[in-house]
Scaffold this motif. Structure first.
Motif: not given
Length: 610
Positions: A264-265, A225, A248-249, A245, A260, A222
């Motif tokens: 990240l959120q 990312r 990634t999710r 994003y 995530p 992560e």
């Protein structure tokens, strides 16, 4: 080859003719500054010169003491680390003898006897792993204080100390496992810190391509990312950042069933709100450090992730006074060489820390040792078509007896069916009739209907169908094993044993002036690598004796036979081509990185580069 890289962390290595000195010449009483090097192959140096180390158990003993530098180690502990469960009757006496010999090399003040055991004295600045940790801490602190220039400098210096995997020649030995893991985890964190420093320093465009490459190799990590999303946003690519994003999710949900991380959120919300702090490198750097100290973004799946500081490492070498060509290759890749032109055609990214390479079943198979996976490459497209979990602590692979075999450290072999290579099935190495178990399997070879494996309890011959297996008398084997010329060849500490391929009976012991580090069998004879003198030796099978030695690159790590030559991969970033008739070097090919495995297949040469 045009691949982008972490330019600030690139390192130039120069190949020189190294003067070998006895350790006592530089490490005695009132000694000069000595460099003990663990971040790669185990070495000792002084003023740019490589010092000659003792061999065999004495070399291992020195490494064990160095891992406990400046603290006493008991005789019982040393016996356990040197022999494990296969301890000779006179083990304690042998340790005393080894210590006595080492004292002649390192000096009595270096290696001291205390009531609690033996103590190896190491001065500040002499151990490269300690230098690395201090520089990494300095870079981490500088980044936390918003000094991105200092962080860049410290992290670059720290990562430049690495010459390959930590304790590369001991990385599968039990005594080194915990330290290898610890150092590699620090290396990974430092590499990620370097990217944060570059982002904070304003190097936005430069890191985007590198992060994309990093994520192709480690899709579930992560932290890069988040770094890529931030870099894309700062480059004015808000839509691309949000798309990363979204992907990634979806990936985390599909693969792991999780959302995530909160960090990240929060980054996504900040982008949607055009948070002004995202455009300020210094402020963003402080936020990244604060988030990491509260839990971080690091998510590693599949074992310890090994990352080199330079995605495109530039290697400049000289041989015979003339500069060789400079080549940039991806780390954690397989380099392809055309034997017709001796030119590098391509490099294919694989898993972390590729070691053994095997050409078999119209594919190229690569063991990614620290990731514990096997990459299968299509030789026509030169692309990875499948990544297969090895399901064990893997140390070697071999093809034959209808499958690809993965040597394991827990009394097991893993079997990969080339027709359905989704996962590896496990075969336990134990004999229920005699209660004999193999212990950790170090090396493996296969041919015909049998698989041969080395372990502390002996050399094992396994017939997968109907799963009959039995141990071959002859003691443990510490080095490589190979099949050819109607025999099984196993390298011991200072000898090469020839076994009958049918009965397993020992037919000959060939004395070696070194511990064989690599081996390959041709139609003409046996080729054995010697890392201490940087040579490859040719063994005449008719005489069962050494015939000739050939100087190759520094620390030869793997040998392959085919395409009319013997090919030797060496840790200095070279591949040496040897004429099998004249036993002369016809070409030295510079590929860069740290080659660790080599194979000939589909008319090409395939080299694993760490």
């Amino acid at each position: 080859m045009g691949h982008g890289g972490f330019a600030v962390a690139s390192r130039t290595f120069v190949r020189v003719n190294v003067l070998l000195l006895p350790l006592s010449a530089v490490a005695g009483v009132g000694s000069l500054h000595v460099e003990f090097r663990l971040l790669g192959l185990f070495e000792v140096g002084e003023r740019g010169r490589r010092v000659e180390l003792p061999r065999g158990k004495e070399r291992t003993l020195l490494a064990v003491l160095l891992l406990h530098a400046n603290e006493p180690v008991s005789t019982d502990r040393l016996v356990e680390e040197l022999w494990g469960q296969q301890q000779p009757e006179n083990a304690a006496k042998a340790v005393q003898v080894y210590v006595s010999r080492l004292r002649k090399s390192v000096g009595p003040d270096r290696l001291q006897t205390t009531p609690a055991g033996y103590l190896l004295r190491v001065e500040q600045g002499e151990l490269d792993s300690e230098q690395f940790e201090q520089l990494a801490r300095d870079g981490h602190d500088a980044l936390g204080n918003g000094d991105s220039a200092a962080a860049l400098r410290f992290h670059t210096q720290a990562l430049a100390l690495w010459r390959g995997p930590a304790l590369a020649d001991f990385q599968f030995e039990p005594f080194a496992q915990s330290e290898v893991r610890r150092l590699e985890e620090l290396r990974t964190a430092t590499t990620a810190d370097l990217i944060d420093a570059r982002l904070a320093h304003g190097e936005v465009e430069a890191v985007i391509g590198e992060l994309e490459t990093l994520l192709r190799e480690n899709p579930l990590w992560e932290r890069p990312r988040g770094q890529l999303i931030l870099a894309l946003y700062r480059a004015g690519r808000q839509g691309d950042a949000l798309e990363i994003y979204r992907k990634t999710r979806a990936l985390l949900a599909d693969e792991l069933g999780i959302e995530p991380s909160p960090e990240l959120q929060a980054l996504e919300r900040a982008i949607l709100n055009h948070d002004k702090t995202l455009a300020t490198p210094a402020s963003a750097a402080r936020q990244v450090i604060a988030r990491r100290r509260r839990g971080g973004l690091l998510l590693v799946v599949g074992g310890v992730v090994l990352l080199l500081a330079a995605i495109a490492a530039t290697i400049a070498l000289t041989r015979g006074g003339a500069a060789a060509q400079v080549v940039a290759v991806l780390p954690n890749s397989v380099v392809v060489i055309d034997p017709r032109t001796n030119g590098v055609l391509a490099d294919t990214p694989v898993g972390n820390t590729p070691t053994t390479v095997v050409a078999w079943a119209e594919s190229i198979w690569v063991l990614n040792s620290n990731e514990q996976t096997v990459s299968r490459i299509d030789p026509r497209t030169r692309a990875v078509v499948r990544l297969i979990p090895a399901t064990m602590s893997a140390s070697d692979i071999a093809a034959g007896a209808g499958a690809l075999w993965v040597a394991g450290r827990k009394q097991t072999l893993a079997k990969i069916d080339p027709k359905a290579p989704l996962n590896a099935s496990t075969l336990a190495l134990s004999d229920p009739q005699s209660a004999i178990s193999a212990g950790s399997v170090g090396r493996v070879a296969a041919a015909g209907r049998a698989v041969w494996a080395t372990s502390p309890s002996g050399i094992w011959r396994i017939e997968p169908t109907p799963r009959r297996q039995f141990a071959i008398a002859g003691g443990s084997c510490c080095g490589p094993i190979a099949i050819g010329l109607g025999s099984i060849w196993a390298a011991h500490e200072f000898s090469l044993e020839r076994l009958n391929a049918s009965s397993g009976a020992s037919e000959a012991h060939i004395a070696l002036p070194f511990a064989g580090s690599s081996m390959a069998i041709g139609t003409d004879g046996v080729w054995v690598g010697d890392q201490l003198t940087d040579r490859v030796w040719f063994v005449d099978p008719k005489k069962n004796a050494l015939d000739v030695s050939i100087q190759v690159g520094q620390h030869p790590s793997a040998i392959a036979i085919g395409a009319g030559a013997a090919w030797v991969a060496s840790a200095d970033g070279t591949v040496t081509r040897i004429d099998r008739n004249t036993h002369r070097v016809t070409k030295t090919i510079v590929i860069g990185g740290t080659p660790s495995g080599i194979a000939v297949g589909a008319g090409l040469i395939w080299v694993a580069v760490d």
